[in-house]
Design a protein around this motif. Sequence first.
Motif, short mmCIF file in Angstrom:
data_model
loop_
_atom_site.label_atom_id
_atom_site.label_comp_id
_atom_site.label_asym_id
_atom_site.label_seq_id
_atom_site.Cartn_x
_atom_site.Cartn_y
_atom_site.Cartn_z
N ARG A 45 -0.56 5.39 10.04
CA ARG A 45 -0.31 6.55 10.72
C ARG A 45 -1.04 6.55 12.02
O ARG A 45 -2.34 6.04 12.25
CB ARG A 45 -0.88 7.70 10.00
N LYS A 46 -0.14 6.44 13.47
CA LYS A 46 -0.73 6.52 14.69
C LYS A 46 -0.91 7.70 15.32
O LYS A 46 -0.25 8.89 14.75
CB LYS A 46 0.42 5.50 15.38
N HIS B 257 3.46 7.69 20.04
CA HIS B 257 4.83 7.87 19.89
C HIS B 257 4.90 9.13 18.67
O HIS B 257 5.55 9.04 17.59
CB HIS B 257 5.30 6.67 18.74
N GLU B 258 4.06 10.25 19.37
CA GLU B 258 4.05 11.23 18.65
C GLU B 258 3.74 11.31 17.09
O GLU B 258 4.44 11.74 16.22
CB GLU B 258 5.40 12.14 18.64
N GLY C 64 3.44 8.46 15.37
CA GLY C 64 4.20 7.52 14.87
C GLY C 64 3.85 6.87 13.46
O GLY C 64 2.53 6.73 13.62
N VAL D 230 3.86 3.01 11.47
CA VAL D 230 4.47 1.75 11.68
C VAL D 230 4.20 1.10 10.18
O VAL D 230 3.07 1.21 9.48
CB VAL D 230 3.46 1.00 12.79
N LYS E 198 11.58 -3.23 4.00
CA LYS E 198 12.08 -2.59 5.26
C LYS E 198 12.73 -1.30 5.07
O LYS E 198 12.58 -0.24 5.90
CB LYS E 198 13.32 -3.61 5.88
N GLN F 266 11.49 2.26 6.53
CA GLN F 266 12.64 3.17 7.25
C GLN F 266 12.56 4.42 6.62
O GLN F 266 12.57 5.63 7.12
CB GLN F 266 13.88 2.46 7.10
N GLY G 184 9.89 6.99 7.48
CA GLY G 184 9.83 7.26 8.78
C GLY G 184 9.31 6.42 9.79
O GLY G 184 8.66 6.57 10.92
N CYS G 185 8.97 5.18 9.42
CA CYS G 185 8.45 4.11 10.31
C CYS G 185 9.13 3.86 11.42
O CYS G 185 10.36 3.70 11.32
CB CYS G 185 7.76 2.89 9.69
N TYR G 186 8.65 3.79 12.95
CA TYR G 186 9.71 3.51 13.95
C TYR G 186 9.76 2.15 14.02
O TYR G 186 10.67 1.44 14.64
CB TYR G 186 9.33 4.09 15.29
N LYS G 187 8.87 1.06 13.38
CA LYS G 187 8.97 -0.41 13.31
C LYS G 187 8.30 -0.90 12.13
O LYS G 187 7.51 -0.08 11.63
CB LYS G 187 8.66 -1.02 14.73
#
Length: 175
Positions: free
Chosen positions: A101-102, A105-106, A108, A110, A136, A140, A143-146
């Motif tokens: 959890r970052k 990226h609002e 985001g 990963v 993968k 996805q 909700g990971c953006y990458k």
Amino acid sequence: QESLPAGYVVRPLARSDNQVRSNSSFLKTLEVLTTVGTISDDAFQRRFQYLKEHSDQYYTIVIEDMNVPPTSAGSATSSSPSLVTPGRGKIVAAGTVLVERKFIHELGMVGHIEDIAVSADQQGKKLGLRIIETLKAIGQQVGCYKVILDCSEKNVPFYEKCGFERKGVEMGWYV
Ligand code: ACO
């Protein structure tokens, strides 16, 4: 998507996967990666419990070959190879995606792919590919953006086949 060999299933890691069946367990599968060492059942259960308590963060999956009948003592009453019971086969592959959890990226998220392992005698059957495709999809879905990973030069062609591209440089600091 490639289909798995007949009788093979993909499923989340289970509490009982520390039991050695047909000379194979989750921990034994990981030995293609590095030293696993001696881990008591109690220690395994405590680590499993931690993962369970953080189940929105740790997703560890395995591929089990259900064609293998149980051979351990005490299974004499259910020895028919045609009657497969989930969790009674042999683990042949494993992998984890860790969801970070970052703030950027609002807030985001990963996905970090870790500890991909296919038993030596099961490599080349697209099991590694299936593990990666599943991780993968989990990344996805949550909700990971990458989704990213570190690997050796030797494994670059494998991950390229799995849809990854070279990005940045991996660095390490060993205590
Ligand atoms: N070089 C070139 N191509 C490769 C390689 C390689 N080293 N490994 C696999 N491929 C190709 C296969 O030929 C196949 O190609 P195709 O679709 O054209 O036929 C494709 O990649 C998929 O291969 P799989 O059969 O799914 O590979 P496998 O099941 O053997 O799994 C893995 C690959 C995970 C690297 C396995 O060999 C393994 O466990 N190795 C030892 C442990 C290891 O290195 N793990 C990865 C560490 S990195 C990490 O965990 C993030």
